[in-house]
Design an enzyme around this catalytic site. Structure first.
Site: not given
Ligand code: MEV
Length: 359
Positions: A126, A128-130, A171
């Site tokens: 995750g 990218s989402a973070a 995510d």
């Protein structure tokens, strides 16, 4: 404005139901105790200056000129290592800024953005989402355009969709809310479940010196998009078979939630093994991740599976596996390390987005 905004968000693992969630089936995901931090402060010169460090495998620093390609002679970049991988993180930062400028009219002054992370890239954890959630939350707070969690997770999900084409809200929901979430066609639900200990093994990117060319590194940015697209093509070709596999995954996630509630870890482990078999059936398990799972199972793990998008042999098998270790955690970790994986002990249920103002 002298203040500095600091946000921090957790990494995630998908425990059950990845890929099948794209088709409305239930997935269960949890935050883990690895975090990404973003600090936003003002700077004298107009525009955005972005510094990324500590992300396992790279760091970089650059002045962002939105609308222009990153890394050409116009984007001033100071490279620490592995620039091509860095473009992935930068793509999410750039799109987050572009989106907020368009939707909330932020900007028009000098902004310093500093990102530090303990989350490996392209590992299905995750990152990218973070990056999206923490950057969006920090910029929104900095420009005073709202800290509502639901809006932040929706904004971050939109940015993910723009950058990578297809993405479920799993995510971004986990990065925002932490804890456990279940996602299905009815949307995102937060669940109260007990903390669990897992081992995560990541197959990282292959160093350039081992013969992986720069083009492959750039393709890695699109790894999730490519894998999700490949699964879709197979699903269209074998529709009736996929219907059974999707239904089985849905039932596995439902039973797994009950197993966690009942503290029945033997059952939970077997459900992970079955879930892994389904992921293999839909073609998202490359050889190196398969070996880590088989090795863990042979060493008496209660359960083991690929987590997140999985991987592709032609992209070096980069991705992660999740192991419920039982009594043999140390042996499993040693064996995974010898096999070349980055190994982490993780706890589930970590805290979600934190927003702090630092004066
Ligand atoms: C990626 O972390 C998980 C997938 O299910 C894709 C998604 O849910 O967006 C493969």
């Amino acid at each position: 404005m002298d203040k500095k905004i600091r946000t921090s968000v957790p990494a995630k693992v998908i425990l059950f139901g990845e890929h099948f969630v794209v088709y409305g089936k239930q997935a269960l995901a949890t935050a883990i105790n690895r975090r990404l931090t973003v600090e936003v402060s003002s700077k004298e010169k107009k525009g955005y200056h972005v510094k990324i460090e500590n992300i396992p495998t790279f760091g970089l620093e650059m002045d962002l000129e939105l609308g222009k390609e990153v890394g050409n002679e116009k984007g001033k970049a100071l490279l620490y290592k592995d620039y091509d991988i860095a473009t992935k993180a930068i793509a999410y930062v750039r799109e987050s800024i572009r989106y907020l400028e368009e939707k909330y009219g932020i900007g028009d002054e000098g902004v310093e953005i500093e990102i530090k992370s303990q989350i490996p890239l392209s590992a299905g954890l995750g990152s990218s989402a973070a990056t999206c959630v923490a950057t969006i939350a920090a910029l929104k707070e900095f420009f005073g355009v709202g800290g509502d969690l639901e809006a932040i997770t929706e904004d971050a999900h939109s940015v993910e969709l723009t950058v990578q084409g297809a993405a479920s809200p799993v995510d971004t929901a986990i990065s925002t809310y932490g804890g456990y979430v279940s996602v299905d066609k009815g949307g995102v639900k937060r669940l109260q479940l007990a903390e669990l200990n897992f081992i995560v093994g990541c197959v990282g990117s292959i160093p350039l010196s081992m013969g992986m060319d720069v083009k492959k590194f750039s393709e890695m940015n699109l790894k999730t998009k490519k894998i999700v697209g490949d699964v879709k093509a197979r699903k269209e070709m074998f529709k009736s078979i996929f219907d059974y596999i999707c239904a089985a995954s849905d039932e596995i996630t439902a039973q797994a939630i009950r197993a966690i509630e009942d503290e029945d870890f033997v059952k939970l482990g077997v459900l992970m093994n079955i879930n892994h078999g389904l992921l293999d059936a839909i073609g998202v398990v490359p050889r190196r991740l398969s070996e880590l799972v088989k090795m863990s199972q042979a060493l008496d793990a209660l359960g083991a599976k690929v987590t997140g998008a999985g991987g592709l042999d032609e992209m070096g098998g980069v991705g992660s596996v999740l192991v419920l270790p039982g009594e043999s955690g140390d042996r499993i970790k040693t064996a995974m390390e010898i096999a070349g994986a980055l190994v982490m002990d993780v706890k589930t249920g970590g805290k979600g987005l934190r927003i702090d103002t630092v004066f």
